[in-house]
Design an enzyme around this catalytic site. Structure first.
Site, PDB file in Angstrom:
ATOM      1  CG  HIS A  64       1.555  -9.868   0.663  1.00  5.18           C
ATOM      2  ND1 HIS A  64       1.712  -9.876   2.025  1.00  5.18           N
ATOM      3  CD2 HIS A  64       2.731  -9.408   0.155  1.00  5.18           C
ATOM      4  CE1 HIS A  64       2.921  -9.450   2.342  1.00  5.18           C
ATOM      5  NE2 HIS A  64       3.557  -9.152   1.225  1.00  5.18           N
ATOM      6  CE  LYS A  73      -4.836 -12.403   2.637  1.00  3.33           C
ATOM      7  NZ  LYS A  73      -3.638 -11.558   2.482  1.00  3.33           N
ATOM      8  CE1 TYR A 133      -3.469 -13.491   6.601  1.00  2.00           C
ATOM      9  CE2 TYR A 133      -2.531 -12.186   8.381  1.00  2.00           C
ATOM     10  CZ  TYR A 133      -2.370 -12.994   7.268  1.00  2.00           C
ATOM     11  OH  TYR A 133      -1.116 -13.296   6.823  1.00  2.00           O
ATOM     12  CG  ASP A 171       6.224  -7.251   0.951  1.00  2.00           C
ATOM     13  OD1 ASP A 171       6.038  -8.341   0.373  1.00  2.00           O
ATOM     14  OD2 ASP A 171       5.700  -6.972   2.046  1.00  2.00           O
TER      15      ASP A 171
END
Length: 182
Positions: A64, A73, A133, A171
């Site tokens: 992603h 992140k 995250y 995905d």
């Protein structure tokens, strides 16, 4: 310094190992300290969102990214084990097109810093995993994209989780890396 810092083959992506204080009772660590984190990176970073996911063994999430409005992140696993992957998709970066993988688990408690502009994904290797995250930009569905996890040009060396790899429909429809270049 609260983190031991290990650079990776992707410019700006770092593996951070926090100090862990343990004994027969268990352990303690500072999972995040703004001053120590910025010292480790050598720059100021502001986080705006924290996320937590739980996934079963063999689940692969990613790869992603967001463009525009890329997200930096800081990722870690609080329960279980994952193979975490970053791909540099920043045009003009010296490491453009490279990928880096690192095992994140609840034993050594490493963290992985992905600067803005990278694609990100992970594969769960344990029976399940809790993955957390922090992000530097808010999630923006209108700007999200996905690169196929099995892109032949990237040739990511995903470990065998011992079960069939499962991805979401979204995905599975990810684009090829070459479409970002062309």
């Amino acid at each position: 310094m609260a983190y031991r810092v290990t650079p990776t083959d992707i410019e700006g992506a770092l593996i951070l190992e926090p100090q862990v204080f343990g004994d027969a009772r268990g352990f303690f660590l500072e999972s995040f300290n703004q001053a120590d984190f910025e010292h480790a990176l050598g720059m100021s970073v502001q986080f705006v969102q924290d996320n937590h996911s739980r996934s079963a063994k063999g689940v692969l999430r990613g790869l992603h990214y967001q463009q525009p409005q890329p997200q930096g992140k800081l990722v870690r696993v609080v329960r279980g084990c994952v193979w975490d992957v970053a791909v540099d998709i920043r045009p003009g970066s010296a490491s453009f097109g490279r990928w880096v993988g690192v095992e994140l688990n609840d034993t050594d408690l490493k963290m992985f810093w992905l600067p803005p502009g990278l694609a990100h994904g992970f594969l769960v290797l344990s029976d399940s995993a809790d993955f957390t995250y922090k992000t530097t930009s808010y999630y923006a569905p209108a700007h999200e994209g996905c690169i196929r996890w099995d892109d032949p040009d990237l040739a990511i060396n995903w470990p065998d989780p011992g079960v069939e790899i499962r991805v979401s429909e979204k995905d599975a429809r990810g684009q090829l890396f070459a479409s970002l270049v062309g």
